[in-house]
Design an enzyme around this catalytic site. Sequence first.
Site, PDB file in Angstrom:
ATOM      1  N   PHE A   1     -12.821 -10.617  32.073  1.00  0.00           N
ATOM      2  CA  PHE A   1     -12.997 -10.172  33.452  1.00  0.00           C
ATOM      3  C   PHE A   1     -12.674  -8.689  33.577  1.00  0.00           C
ATOM      4  CE2 PHE A   1     -12.108 -14.704  34.125  1.00  0.00           C
ATOM      5  CZ  PHE A   1     -13.029 -15.047  35.101  1.00  0.00           C
ATOM      6  N   ASP A   2     -13.516  -7.985  34.292  1.00  0.00           N
ATOM      7  CA  ASP A   2     -13.122  -6.686  34.835  1.00  0.00           C
ATOM      8  C   ASP A   2     -12.056  -6.977  35.890  1.00  0.00           C
ATOM      9  OD1 ASP A   2     -13.270  -3.898  35.635  1.00  0.00           O
ATOM     10  OD2 ASP A   2     -14.425  -4.601  37.356  1.00  0.00           O
ATOM     11  N   ASN A   3     -11.352  -5.952  36.340  1.00  0.00           N
ATOM     12  CA  ASN A   3     -10.308  -6.193  37.340  1.00  0.00           C
ATOM     13  C   ASN A   3     -10.747  -5.781  38.738  1.00  0.00           C
ATOM     14  OD1 ASN A   3      -7.847  -6.608  38.673  1.00  0.00           O
ATOM     15  ND2 ASN A   3      -7.174  -4.545  38.195  1.00  0.00           N
TER      16      ASN A   3
END
Length: 264
Positions: free
Chosen positions: A8-10
């Site tokens: 996941f990107d944040n």
Amino acid sequence: MIKKAIVFDNSGTLLERYRVIKDLSTGKFLTEANSLEIIDELENSGLVVFQFNTTCLKKLDPNIRLYDLIKDHDIKFDISYHNANLSDKDVLRILEKDKATIKDITDGFEVLKDKVRNMELCNGSAIILDAKKDIVAYTITSAGHLFPNTKKTINILKSRGIDIFIASGDRSGAIEKLTEVLDIEKDHGFPTASTEGKETIINNLQSKGYKVMMVGDGINDVLAFKASDISVLTLEQHEEVNKKLLNTTDFTIHDILEVTEIDF
């Protein structure tokens, strides 16, 4: 049994992001602008992320130059996104010539607090350098809070035996805090990951036998999207999507919980 991992990107993916960008040429605050879009519009520029908790700046003289702050307090920084061949030496060279001060960052605090009362989760600061003009063009202050279904999504995926990773351009302290909040292994969080760095993370996981899904929301995720086995663009941040991302991913979602419905 095939090992599965989701990266996941944040900001904009797990976390609803709020940022205040100060245009140093005009002194105006931009609250709806996308920092990566700004960089793409400049011919030769980069995003430099400072590795410290932004709130500590309130204790310092606001007129201290950013260059002196970095040198006197041994502040670490990383170039997390760029369209120029910028090195750490280039960053210091530009900062040494520039007049940007701590105040150019802290000026945005009050604007940001109207959006995010608790700035402890993934707060941070950064600058956009215009390497063509050798100036600090913008300062950035950011913070956020988890999207409503983030924790639920992570818990469901973990219950299925899927390994969770975070690859983000945010500072190391922020990502370490986020791994604690989401109960993810600390070494599964990769801070200040550049566009190329995210791609490398995907490739490394695949080399270890993982089938990998990448979930992100920005142009800095594009190489990771291409490298992953399954790519997911999330639009929960409700920002305009970069045209380079349109029709480039396998799935598009509007709520992070929809990740749990994808056959993986």
